[in-house]
Design a protein around this motif. Structure first.
Motif, PDB file in Angstrom:
ATOM      1  N   THR A 173       0.632  -1.199   0.210  1.00  0.00           N
ATOM      2  CA  THR A 173      -0.099   0.112  -0.036  1.00  0.00           C
ATOM      3  C   THR A 173       0.816   1.403   0.092  1.00  0.00           C
ATOM      4  OG1 THR A 173      -0.311  -0.043   2.248  1.00  0.00           O
ATOM      5  CG2 THR A 173      -1.922  -1.230   1.011  1.00  0.00           C
ATOM      6  N   LEU A 179      -2.574   0.214  -3.831  1.00  0.00           N
ATOM      7  CA  LEU A 179      -3.712   0.452  -2.996  1.00  0.00           C
ATOM      8  C   LEU A 179      -5.216   0.116  -3.443  1.00  0.00           C
ATOM      9  CD1 LEU A 179      -4.650   0.944  -0.050  1.00  0.00           C
ATOM     10  CD2 LEU A 179      -4.147   3.424  -0.887  1.00  0.00           C
ATOM     11  N   ARG A 441      -2.548   4.322   7.844  1.00  0.00           N
ATOM     12  CA  ARG A 441      -2.686   3.570   6.533  1.00  0.00           C
ATOM     13  C   ARG A 441      -3.619   2.579   6.425  1.00  0.00           C
ATOM     14  NH1 ARG A 441       1.528   2.532   3.309  1.00  0.00           N
ATOM     15  NH2 ARG A 441       1.829   4.630   3.426  1.00  0.00           N
ATOM     16  N   VAL A 445      -6.967   2.111   3.858  1.00  0.00           N
ATOM     17  CA  VAL A 445      -7.281   0.931   3.296  1.00  0.00           C
ATOM     18  C   VAL A 445      -8.661   0.799   3.388  1.00  0.00           C
ATOM     19  CG1 VAL A 445      -7.120  -1.631   3.558  1.00  0.00           C
ATOM     20  CG2 VAL A 445      -4.878  -0.228   3.565  1.00  0.00           C
TER      21      VAL A 445
END
Length: 529
Positions: A173, A179, A441, A445
């Motif tokens: 990612t 991603l 992060r 996601v």
């Protein structure tokens, strides 16, 4: 400069493989630990995606275990060693929380830093053992490892209370294009891709297994094409969309519950809430972080009048708060998110469902107390879990899915009616470490998986407004004091939101069936020979 030929690369690869096979019993687990630590470099904040090639020496080590007296045990030890190295390098920062109250918890820091990786390592051991069921050709071992690790990473999010932090898919990612694949296969599907790509050199340097090159190239091309196209089609924010304000007060954890600091914290929250927007546009909803109120908020009260004045008679507030209620057994405390109207009166409330073990509740409290760890049992906050999570209906705005702290790292099936996600958290426990970056992060996601914008208010950062492509519409640096004012991005439809992990399970079944068929053909060929 003379570039190495394919033949030379193949010879070097075989030399490395021979070195690993001939390594001593102690050296192999050490090499596995180092391989896991190398792969962790692909995680935030380093985001060195080529580090996934650390799966290659790990697979070579697992192949070498075939020659051991007890190959299943040897693979399990190597898998556990790899998992320990990976989680130690990726989660060492949890120890920072033990330094906030060092007099009480400081001595337990080494136990926490080492203990969590040890607790998670058995799942990598399980994956290593399961990989041994694949046909013995290098290509099938690569596929077997990718399938096994994707399956155990999914399992890690489910077993006991679940802890899918730093699942293998997160290693990809660091690329905004890669991603986007989470919108189709989710984070666990990306785990399969990460391991497949990282271990594929084992097959590419071996004769009879180069057929895997075509599927690997196809995966890379598909991921790149889909990700680029999805980013290109991303809608822009228009002026008619609701406007949100994210407040980041950046209160030091040591001050957060100090009565002497309460008035100053309250004044900072109110001043940030009431500060004018840069363009003069009105704000529809203000977001405060987890447990933002420095006291138990009650109405009617002077604090209600203060809050109503700060909101200006038009905006509403979503804020983290500790709630206390009297019960027949004493009292019930919850880590909550409350919706407050423009007059300062509470309108709705969500109680955190997924509590943090050893942080918000204590598993095996009686056992820990009995063995002499009474200081832990007395110091850990005792919250009660909520029993339901439904989108919060906000008058004049779309319904919001409430997620408190690390609840954002889990997929959520109850988002059918939600149009955006509000995530409040307090990462001040972990200071300036990889922890807040990795947490952020995971929120990115989740935005891509669900196709929903995420509005994230963190006490000391990293606060952000994230669009359904995982990009930052607004962001505040770690430890900054300030606000984010922006329109709320529109949601997008995603395959993962509709199907969840069904494509991953289908892939596992197809790979298992194909592997079994290949093994059967191999046995028939051996019998004929």
């Amino acid at each position: 400069m003379r570039w190495p030929t394919v033949a030379r690369m193949r010879m070097r690869g075989r030399a490395v493989a021979r070195m690993l096979v001939r390594g001593r019993a102690v050296a192999r687990p050490v090499a596995a630990v180092l391989s896991g630590a190398v792969v962790a470099l692909a995680l935030p904040p380093v985001d060195f995606v080529p580090a996934i090639l650390g799966y290659t020496p790990f697979l070579l080590l697992l192949d070498a275990a075939d020659g051991a007296r007890r190959p299943v045990l040897a693979r399990a030890v190597l898998g556990a060693a790899f998992g320990f190295g990976y989680h130690l390098a990726g989660l060492w920062w949890v120890g920072a929380a033990f330094l906030v109250d060092a007099d009480t918890f400081g001595a337990l820091l080494p136990l926490a830093v080492v203990g969590l990786p040890l607790l998670l390592a058995p799942l990598h051991a399980l994956a290593a053992v399961a990989m041994g069921l694949a046909p013995p050709s290098p290509a099938w071992r690569v596929v077997g490892l990718a399938v096994a690790l994707a399956a155990t990473e999914w399992l890690r999010g489910v077993v006991l209370t679940g802890f899918p932090w730093n699942a293998a898919g997160l290693q990809l990612t660091g690329s905004s294009v890669a991603l986007q694949g989470a919108a189709v296969v989710g984070l666990n599907g990306l785990s399969f891709v990460a391991v497949l790509l990282g271990a594929s050199p084992v097959a590419l340097i071996a004769r009879g297994s180069r057929w895997l090159a075509l599927p690997v190239v196809a995966v890379v091309v598909a991921l790149a094409a889909y990700g680029s196209a999805r980013l290109a089609r991303a809608p822009s924010i228009d002026a008619t969309q609701p406007r949100v304000r994210v407040v980041q007060p950046s209160v030091p954890q040591a001050h957060k519950w100090d009565p002497a600091e309460s008035a100053a914290i309250w004044r900072r929250l109110l001043d940030l809430t009431a500060s004018p927007t840069g363009d003069g546009a009105a704000v529809d909803v203000v977001i405060w972080p987890e447990t933002a109120f420095p006291f138990i908020y009650r109405t009617p009260s002077v604090e209600q009048l203060d809050l109503a004045a700060a909101l200006g008679g038009g905006a509403m507030l979503l804020a983290g708060a500790v709630e206390l209620e009297a019960t027949a057994d004493g009292r019930r405390a919850t880590n909550s998110l409350i919706l407050v109207g423009s007059d300062g009166a509470p309108l709705a409330r969500y109680d955190k469902n997924h509590l943090v073990p050893f942080g918000e509740y204590l598993p095996l409290k009686g056992v820990l107390s009995a063995i002499g760890l009474r200081q832990i049992t007395e110091a850990v906050a005792a919250f009660d879990a909520g029993t339901d999570r439904q989108p919060i209906d906000i008058p004049g705005l779309a319904p919001a899915l409430p997620l408190i702290c690390y609840e954002v790292i889990f997929p959520h099936p109850e988002i059918a009616d939600a149009r955006w996600i509000v995530n409040v958290t307090n990462d001040a426990w972990f200071g300036d470490t990889p922890g807040p970056r990795q947490h952020l992060r995971h929120a990115q996601v989740r935005a891509v998986e669900d196709g929903l914008p995420v509005v994230r208010a963190a006490n000391n950062g990293i606060s952000a407004v994230i669009d359904p492509e995982g990009r930052f519409v607004g962001r505040l640096a770690l430890d900054a004091v300030g606000v984010i004012d922006t329109g709320l991005p529109a949601p997008r439809s995603t395959l993962y939101r509709r199907l969840g992990d069904a494509p991953l399970f289908g892939l596992i079944l197809v790979a298992a069936g194909a592997g079994a068929a290949a093994a059967a053909r191999r046995r028939r060929g051996a019998m004929k020979g």
